[in-house]
Design a protein around this motif. Structure first.
Motif, PDB file in Angstrom:
ATOM      1  N   ARG A  76     -26.804  -2.452  28.258  1.00 19.35           N
ATOM      2  CA  ARG A  76     -25.602  -2.108  27.483  1.00 19.35           C
ATOM      3  C   ARG A  76     -25.960  -1.812  26.037  1.00 19.35           C
ATOM      4  O   ARG A  76     -25.491  -0.811  25.453  1.00 19.35           O
ATOM      5  N   VAL A  77     -26.813  -2.644  25.444  1.00 15.43           N
ATOM      6  CA  VAL A  77     -27.205  -2.445  24.043  1.00 15.43           C
ATOM      7  C   VAL A  77     -28.013  -1.165  23.892  1.00 15.43           C
ATOM      8  O   VAL A  77     -27.866  -0.431  22.911  1.00 15.43           O
ATOM      9  N   MET A  78     -28.860  -0.867  24.860  1.00 12.65           N
ATOM     10  CA  MET A  78     -29.633   0.370  24.797  1.00 12.65           C
ATOM     11  C   MET A  78     -28.725   1.601  24.802  1.00 12.65           C
ATOM     12  O   MET A  78     -29.010   2.589  24.127  1.00 12.65           O
ATOM     13  N   ARG A  79     -27.629   1.521  25.538  1.00 12.02           N
ATOM     14  CA  ARG A  79     -26.674   2.641  25.519  1.00 12.02           C
ATOM     15  C   ARG A  79     -26.032   2.782  24.130  1.00 12.02           C
ATOM     16  O   ARG A  79     -25.756   3.905  23.674  1.00 12.02           O
ATOM     17  N   LEU A  80     -25.822   1.659  23.460  1.00 11.89           N
ATOM     18  CA  LEU A  80     -25.285   1.715  22.097  1.00 11.89           C
ATOM     19  C   LEU A  80     -26.281   2.399  21.162  1.00 11.89           C
ATOM     20  O   LEU A  80     -25.883   3.152  20.267  1.00 11.89           O
ATOM     21  N   TRP A  81     -27.580   2.153  21.362  1.00  7.97           N
ATOM     22  CA  TRP A  81     -28.585   2.831  20.537  1.00  7.97           C
ATOM     23  C   TRP A  81     -28.616   4.324  20.839  1.00  7.97           C
ATOM     24  O   TRP A  81     -28.824   5.145  19.933  1.00  7.97           O
ATOM     25  N   ASP A  82     -28.422   4.700  22.108  1.00 11.95           N
ATOM     26  CA  ASP A  82     -28.345   6.129  22.440  1.00 11.95           C
ATOM     27  C   ASP A  82     -27.195   6.788  21.675  1.00 11.95           C
ATOM     28  O   ASP A  82     -27.331   7.895  21.148  1.00 11.95           O
ATOM     29  N   GLN A  83     -26.058   6.082  21.603  1.00 12.05           N
ATOM     30  CA  GLN A  83     -24.921   6.623  20.867  1.00 12.05           C
ATOM     31  C   GLN A  83     -25.227   6.726  19.377  1.00 12.05           C
ATOM     32  O   GLN A  83     -24.823   7.682  18.708  1.00 12.05           O
ATOM     33  N   ALA A  84     -25.963   5.732  18.833  1.00 14.64           N
ATOM     34  CA  ALA A  84     -26.321   5.755  17.419  1.00 14.64           C
ATOM     35  C   ALA A  84     -27.221   6.949  17.108  1.00 14.64           C
ATOM     36  O   ALA A  84     -27.112   7.569  16.039  1.00 14.64           O
ATOM     37  N   ILE A  85     -28.111   7.300  18.036  1.00 14.71           N
ATOM     38  CA  ILE A  85     -28.965   8.477  17.861  1.00 14.71           C
ATOM     39  C   ILE A  85     -28.120   9.752  17.924  1.00 14.71           C
ATOM     40  O   ILE A  85     -28.257  10.655  17.098  1.00 14.71           O
ATOM     41  N   THR A 129     -25.047  10.178  17.168  1.00 17.22           N
ATOM     42  CA  THR A 129     -24.189  10.340  15.990  1.00 17.22           C
ATOM     43  C   THR A 129     -24.986  10.451  14.690  1.00 17.22           C
ATOM     44  O   THR A 129     -24.389  10.585  13.618  1.00 17.22           O
ATOM     45  N   GLY A 130     -26.322  10.370  14.776  1.00 18.26           N
ATOM     46  CA  GLY A 130     -27.150  10.545  13.595  1.00 18.26           C
ATOM     47  C   GLY A 130     -27.379   9.299  12.772  1.00 18.26           C
ATOM     48  O   GLY A 130     -27.960   9.368  11.685  1.00 18.26           O
ATOM     49  N   LEU A 131     -26.967   8.134  13.275  1.00 18.54           N
ATOM     50  CA  LEU A 131     -27.187   6.901  12.515  1.00 18.54           C
ATOM     51  C   LEU A 131     -28.655   6.520  12.460  1.00 18.54           C
ATOM     52  O   LEU A 131     -29.115   5.914  11.484  1.00 18.54           O
ATOM     53  N   MET A 132     -29.401   6.838  13.515  1.00 17.41           N
ATOM     54  CA  MET A 132     -30.824   6.485  13.565  1.00 17.41           C
ATOM     55  C   MET A 132     -31.595   7.609  14.240  1.00 17.41           C
ATOM     56  O   MET A 132     -31.019   8.459  14.921  1.00 17.41           O
ATOM     57  N   GLY A 155     -31.584   2.192  10.042  1.00 18.68           N
ATOM     58  CA  GLY A 155     -30.990   3.501  10.245  1.00 18.68           C
ATOM     59  C   GLY A 155     -31.577   4.563   9.333  1.00 18.68           C
ATOM     60  O   GLY A 155     -32.411   4.284   8.470  1.00 18.68           O
ATOM     61  N   ARG A 156     -31.139   5.797   9.522  1.00 20.05           N
ATOM     62  CA  ARG A 156     -31.641   6.913   8.717  1.00 20.05           C
ATOM     63  C   ARG A 156     -31.406   6.699   7.223  1.00 20.05           C
ATOM     64  O   ARG A 156     -32.217   7.104   6.396  1.00 20.05           O
ATOM     65  N   SER A 157     -30.280   6.055   6.892  1.00 18.98           N
ATOM     66  CA  SER A 157     -29.946   5.854   5.478  1.00 18.98           C
ATOM     67  C   SER A 157     -30.680   4.675   4.864  1.00 18.98           C
ATOM     68  O   SER A 157     -30.570   4.443   3.659  1.00 18.98           O
ATOM     69  N   GLY A 158     -31.417   3.930   5.674  1.00 18.00           N
ATOM     70  CA  GLY A 158     -32.070   2.722   5.181  1.00 18.00           C
ATOM     71  C   GLY A 158     -31.245   1.477   5.413  1.00 18.00           C
ATOM     72  O   GLY A 158     -31.731   0.360   5.222  1.00 18.00           O
ATOM     73  N   GLN A 159     -29.977   1.642   5.822  1.00 17.47           N
ATOM     74  CA  GLN A 159     -29.136   0.487   6.119  1.00 17.47           C
ATOM     75  C   GLN A 159     -29.519  -0.078   7.478  1.00 17.47           C
ATOM     76  O   GLN A 159     -29.889   0.655   8.395  1.00 17.47           O
ATOM     77  N   LEU A 160     -29.437  -1.403   7.620  1.00 18.18           N
ATOM     78  CA  LEU A 160     -29.727  -2.011   8.904  1.00 18.18           C
ATOM     79  C   LEU A 160     -28.594  -1.739   9.880  1.00 18.18           C
ATOM     80  O   LEU A 160     -27.419  -1.694   9.510  1.00 18.18           O
ATOM     81  N   LEU A 161     -28.974  -1.562  11.133  1.00 16.45           N
ATOM     82  CA  LEU A 161     -28.029  -1.368  12.222  1.00 16.45           C
ATOM     83  C   LEU A 161     -28.197  -2.535  13.189  1.00 16.45           C
ATOM     84  O   LEU A 161     -29.314  -2.966  13.460  1.00 16.45           O
ATOM     85  N   GLU A 189     -24.441  -0.483  15.415  1.00 16.25           N
ATOM     86  CA  GLU A 189     -23.479  -0.314  14.332  1.00 16.25           C
ATOM     87  C   GLU A 189     -24.110  -0.658  12.994  1.00 16.25           C
ATOM     88  O   GLU A 189     -25.073  -1.430  12.929  1.00 16.25           O
ATOM     89  N   ARG A 190     -23.560  -0.085  11.915  1.00 19.18           N
ATOM     90  CA  ARG A 190     -23.992  -0.487  10.580  1.00 19.18           C
ATOM     91  C   ARG A 190     -23.711  -1.973  10.387  1.00 19.18           C
ATOM     92  O   ARG A 190     -22.649  -2.462  10.742  1.00 19.18           O
ATOM     93  N   LEU A 191     -24.664  -2.690   9.807  1.00 19.64           N
ATOM     94  CA  LEU A 191     -24.510  -4.127   9.608  1.00 19.64           C
ATOM     95  C   LEU A 191     -23.671  -4.378   8.360  1.00 19.64           C
ATOM     96  O   LEU A 191     -24.156  -4.847   7.336  1.00 19.64           O
ATOM     97  N   THR A 192     -22.389  -4.064   8.460  1.00 23.24           N
ATOM     98  CA  THR A 192     -21.448  -4.316   7.373  1.00 23.24           C
ATOM     99  C   THR A 192     -21.015  -5.782   7.427  1.00 23.24           C
ATOM    100  O   THR A 192     -21.243  -6.474   8.432  1.00 23.24           O
ATOM    101  N   PRO A 193     -20.366  -6.294   6.372  1.00 16.20           N
ATOM    102  CA  PRO A 193     -19.916  -7.695   6.419  1.00 16.20           C
ATOM    103  C   PRO A 193     -19.009  -7.999   7.603  1.00 16.20           C
ATOM    104  O   PRO A 193     -19.137  -9.053   8.228  1.00 16.20           O
TER     105      PRO A 193
END
Length: 249
Positions: free
Chosen positions: A37-46, A48-51, A73-79, A83-87
């Motif tokens: 399931r988590v691997m599918r989330l990473w596929d989605q992140a790729i 959408t351009g997040l990573m 991620g591409r922006s240097g933010q952790l995922l 998902e972006r690791l927001t608060p």
């Protein structure tokens, strides 16, 4: 995602043992379905351009089958789990996987310090440390609290803040306090002022031991400002995991 799939078997075989001196226990079943399931989330992140495809991904497993997976991620933010690791994402992860809450906080602190994945443990089942009680809660300096409340009362009279129900109050052991409230306009106010970069810097100088708390509040404010303004009166209630945090107030 070929690299991720190739490393999965290696991670399965490299699970971490328990704490030194503990009795050997049978390893919990590998959480195959959750990893898929988590691997599918990473596929989605790729997609959408997040990573980027092939980015190194860390996998941490809890004995209850929960999986925390982290990448840069591409922006240097952790995922985290795609998902972006927001608060707000960090708080939700801590709620969903309490046995991995410490790892979520570790990566959140790394992100605030700009360290990415540095110092992260190797992939595998995370050994559970012995429970430790929280540090003694410092007393709230009444004078500092009264000043912060008075400054916030001005915001209430101006219509920027509702009555400060659910305010986050964090005392410093050597005096001083951080009194944070969410505004009706979507702003985050601390000690009576919007938490701009300049005001955050002044607060760090005033209460340096609360610098990490101010960092988290800044990250939360940035996340809020990415969304349309809305009533944030109760947004801070329950969002502070620091044992020295008083909320609601």
């Amino acid at each position: 995602m070929g690299r991720i799939k190739k490393k999965r078997a290696e991670r399965d075989a490299r699970r971490q043992p328990g704490l030194p001196g503990s009795q050997p226990q049978a390893a919990p079943p590998f959480p195959q379905a959750e990893v898929e399931r988590v691997m599918r989330l990473w596929d989605q992140a790729i997609d959408t351009g997040l990573m980027a495809s092939g980015t190194d991904v860390k996998y941490h497993f809890a004995p209850d089958g929960k999986v925390l997976s982290v990448a840069v991620g591409r922006s240097g933010q952790l995922l985290a789990n795609g998902e972006r690791l927001t608060p707000s994402v960090a708080e939700q992860l801590r709620e969903d996987m309490p046995l991995l809450a410490g790892m979520v906080t570790f990566y959140e602190n790394n992100q605030l310090a700009g360290r990415g994945l540095d110092g992260a443990p190797q992939d595998g089942v995370m050994p559970l440390p012995p429970p430790a009680g929280p540090d003694p809660m410092p007393a709230v300096e009444e004078e500092a609290l009264a000043e912060a409340q008075a400054a916030t009362a001005v915001l209430v009279r101006q219509g920027q803040v509702a009555e400060p129900v659910g305010a986050m109050v964090i005392p410093a052991s050597r005096g001083g306090v951080v009194f944070a409230v969410g505004g009706l306009d979507g702003e985050l106010y601390v000690n009576g002022r919007a938490l701009t970069r300049q005001w955050a810097g002044a607060l760090r100088s005033e209460v340096p031991e609360l610098a990490s708390d101010i960092d988290r509040l800044q990250a939360m404010r940035a996340e809020w400002l990415d969304a349309p303004p809305q009533d944030r009166t109760l947004a801070l209630a329950g969002s502070c995991t620091d044992p020295n945090c008083h909320t609601p107030h």
